[in-house]
Design a protein around this motif. Structure first.
Motif, short mmCIF file in Angstrom:
data_model
loop_
_atom_site.label_atom_id
_atom_site.label_comp_id
_atom_site.label_asym_id
_atom_site.label_seq_id
_atom_site.Cartn_x
_atom_site.Cartn_y
_atom_site.Cartn_z
N PRO A 1 -4.04 -7.30 -0.36
CA PRO A 1 -4.18 -7.66 -1.59
C PRO A 1 -4.11 -8.78 -2.24
N TRP B 1 -2.44 2.01 6.67
CA TRP B 1 -1.47 1.34 5.69
C TRP B 1 -1.16 0.01 5.85
N TRP C 1 -3.60 0.33 -3.20
CA TRP C 1 -3.23 -0.98 -2.87
C TRP C 1 -3.04 -2.11 -3.84
N GLU D 1 -3.87 7.27 -2.77
CA GLU D 1 -3.59 6.18 -2.13
C GLU D 1 -4.19 4.73 -2.65
N LYS E 1 -7.05 2.32 -2.35
CA LYS E 1 -7.14 1.30 -1.10
C LYS E 1 -8.28 1.86 -0.51
N ALA F 1 0.82 -1.07 0.22
CA ALA F 1 0.15 0.08 -0.10
C ALA F 1 0.97 1.13 -0.05
N ALA G 1 -4.22 -2.21 5.04
CA ALA G 1 -4.33 -2.29 3.73
C ALA G 1 -3.25 -3.23 3.11
N ARG H 1 -12.56 -3.15 -1.87
CA ARG H 1 -12.31 -2.18 -1.39
C ARG H 1 -13.76 -1.21 -0.69
#
Length: 334
Positions: free
Chosen positions: A127, A120, A89, A87, A114, A69, A123, A290
């Motif tokens: 993924p 941070w 990811w 921002e 993200k 991220a 996140a 998300r």
């Protein structure tokens, strides 16, 4: 930029199993974004590549890591979905340098914004495992959304990173009964906490799931070879099995024939590696999940977080991953 990598595949206890070094900041190609990394997570693929990718010493250190991220720093000439300051990811592309560095370039088709409600580290934990689980369930086995009433699914390795998000996706988006496997009290409790309807011990499947042909779908995130005969016994006629771990010995595919069972391999790096026409699906999957995170339907599987873009930090986390004792995800914040 600063990066952490290795020149030779060494046991994690060795001094140079990871090294810190300076290298040139990458430049985005036309469809790339340049990301300033804020946090990364470590997955089994990381230590497996560290153990095997440099049997002979490399001239240039190899940067691994495919779960991140960060903040968009620059965009390529043909980028349409992102701009500087976003921002994001993503997991990324196994064939390109990884995210264990201050900056990374990644194809925009593998990225989404993200979740706003995740920090941070929360996140960065998600993924790779989210993409893997989603692709197994919906893209490989073609389980229909909002379907599955009176059917069930067995998740072997329910407390790991992929299992932890697979349980959530199945409970939120299908009506399947979710049976997860775990072998310790803390991992069994974790599976129940995130939604599993039932938890069984994967070392005692014969005893805990004695009935043949009783499972409609099987997701195996742990030991393909070790559980092969039990999977063949349990899977229902016209059922489906999806696995993510290489076989360590020959398995008898014929065991699935009489029941017309479909078998699916899943590697979430297939789409970026072969630049398939479907690779935009990874952007779409991350964007849809998300929204599920932002609405509170999914929760991060972050378990532990560590600090610093340092060789010692990566050694510590890789050692934990290799132990097999990890629950959920381990994240490093830069």
């Amino acid at each position: 930029m600063k990066a952490v990598g290795f020149k030779k595949s060494l046991p994690i206890e060795e001094e140079n199993s990871f090294i810190e070094f300076e290298t040139e900041q990458p430049r985005p190609e036309p469809k790339d974004i340049l990301v300033r990394i804020q946090a990364v997570s470590v997955n089994p693929v990381d230590y497996k590549i560290r153990q095997s990718a440099a049997k002979e010493a490399l001239d240039t250190p190899k940067i691994i890591g495919w779960d991140a991220a960060g903040i968009v720093e620059d965009v390529g000439a043909e980028v349409t979905m992102f701009q500087k300051g976003d921002e994001v990811w993503y997991s990324g592309d196994l064939t390109r340098p990884g995210c264990n560095a201050e900056y990374q370039v990644v194809d925009e088709r593998l990225v989404s914004l993200k979740p706003k409600n995740l920090n941070w580290q929360e996140a960065a934990a998600m993924p790779l495992t989210t993409l893997t689980a989603w692709e197994c369930i919906f893209d490989r086995m073609h389980i229909s959304r909002d379907s599955g009433e009176d059917k069930n699914i067995l998740i072997i390795g329910g407390a790991g990173g992929v299992g932890s998000i697979a349980i959530q996706l199945l409970k939120k988006l299908t009506k399947l009964e979710v049976i997860a496997t775990a072998s310790r009290k803390e991992t069994a409790d974790w599976c129940k906490e995130i939604g599993a309807d039932k938890v069984v011990n994967h070392y005692e499947l014969d005893k805990e799931l004695p009935e043949e042909n009783s499972i409609d779908y099987i997701l195996n995130f742990a030991d393909t070879s070790g559980h092969w005969e039990n999977m063949a016994r349990l899977i229902a006629p016209e059922g489906a099995i999806s696995c993510v771990v290489n076989t360590t010995k020959k398995v008898d595919l014929n065991l699935l024939k009489n029941k017309s069972v479909s078998f699916h391999w899943e590697l979430m790096f297939t789409r970026p590696k072969f630049q398939t026409s479907s690779r935009i699906r990874q952007h779409e999957i991350l964007d849809e999940t998300r929204k599920l995170f932002e609405s509170g339907q999914l929760k991060t599987t972050l378990e532990k977080h560590f600090e610093g873009l340092k060789a010692e930090t990566f050694k510590e986390v890789h050692k934990l991953q290799e132990s097999g004792e990890s629950i959920g995800k381990n994240v490093i914040v830069f």
